[in-house]
Design a protein around this motif. Structure first.
Motif, short mmCIF file in Angstrom:
data_model
loop_
_atom_site.label_atom_id
_atom_site.label_comp_id
_atom_site.label_asym_id
_atom_site.label_seq_id
_atom_site.Cartn_x
_atom_site.Cartn_y
_atom_site.Cartn_z
N GLN A 12 31.76 65.44 7.99
CA GLN A 12 31.12 65.85 9.46
C GLN A 12 31.58 65.26 10.34
O GLN A 12 30.53 64.24 10.88
N ARG A 13 32.72 64.93 10.81
CA ARG A 13 33.15 64.59 11.57
C ARG A 13 34.68 65.06 12.89
O ARG A 13 35.24 65.92 11.84
N TYR A 27 28.90 63.29 12.93
CA TYR A 27 27.57 64.09 13.71
C TYR A 27 26.51 64.18 11.76
O TYR A 27 27.55 63.65 11.13
N GLU A 28 25.30 64.64 12.67
CA GLU A 28 24.74 65.12 11.48
C GLU A 28 24.52 66.67 11.46
O GLU A 28 24.16 66.20 12.99
N LEU A 34 22.67 69.22 16.64
CA LEU A 34 23.77 68.31 16.09
C LEU A 34 23.44 66.98 16.52
O LEU A 34 22.90 66.55 18.08
N SER A 35 23.08 65.99 15.22
CA SER A 35 22.60 64.57 16.03
C SER A 35 24.11 64.75 15.90
O SER A 35 25.35 63.72 15.38
N LEU A 36 24.86 63.05 17.09
CA LEU A 36 26.05 62.47 17.46
C LEU A 36 25.90 61.48 16.77
O LEU A 36 24.84 60.61 18.00
N THR A 37 26.37 60.70 15.91
CA THR A 37 25.60 58.98 15.63
C THR A 37 26.79 58.19 16.01
O THR A 37 25.95 57.02 15.58
N THR A 55 34.02 62.82 21.49
CA THR A 55 32.42 63.80 22.39
C THR A 55 32.89 64.73 22.97
O THR A 55 31.92 65.98 22.70
N ALA A 58 33.45 67.60 19.64
CA ALA A 58 32.26 67.39 19.59
C ALA A 58 31.04 68.43 20.12
O ALA A 58 30.82 70.09 19.49
N VAL A 69 21.70 69.42 20.57
CA VAL A 69 22.71 67.72 20.90
C VAL A 69 21.81 66.96 20.38
O VAL A 69 20.68 66.66 21.60
#
Length: 91
Positions: A12-13, A27-28, A34-37, A55, A58, A69
């Motif tokens: 997940q990246r 990300y999750e 989609l959470s960009l962590t 970024t 994604a 997002v």
């Protein structure tokens, strides 16, 4: 700087190797969002635009997949704040 960014579904990246150093945006997935962590670019590569390219990759993928997002990472929040053309993705 043009990077060869790859989507690593399993981890997940999005990632790229620059000068043999790994750069990533993690990300999750949560249903339709989609959470960009976290964005990580090693210190020797900072200031070369790599985090921005990760970024953008994604976010472009999120747009293609119709995800909303959630910008968790401070870098991603700042990047989005400077790019009105990506505001439609923000949850």
């Amino acid at each position: 700087m043009a990077c060869n960014i790859k989507h690593n579904n399993q981890q997940q990246r999005f990632e790229t190797l620059v000068d043999d150093l790994l750069c990533v945006i993690d990300y999750e997935l949560h249903d339709l969002s989609l959470s960009l962590t976290h964005v990580q670019v090693p210190k020797p590569l900072e200031g070369r635009g790599i985090a921005g390219e990760l970024t953008r990759a994604a976010l472009d993928w999120a747009r293609t997949e119709n995800y909303r997002v959630i910008p968790v990472c401070p870098y991603v929040k700042a990047w989005l704040g400077r790019r009105p053309d990506y505001q439609d993705l923000v949850s």
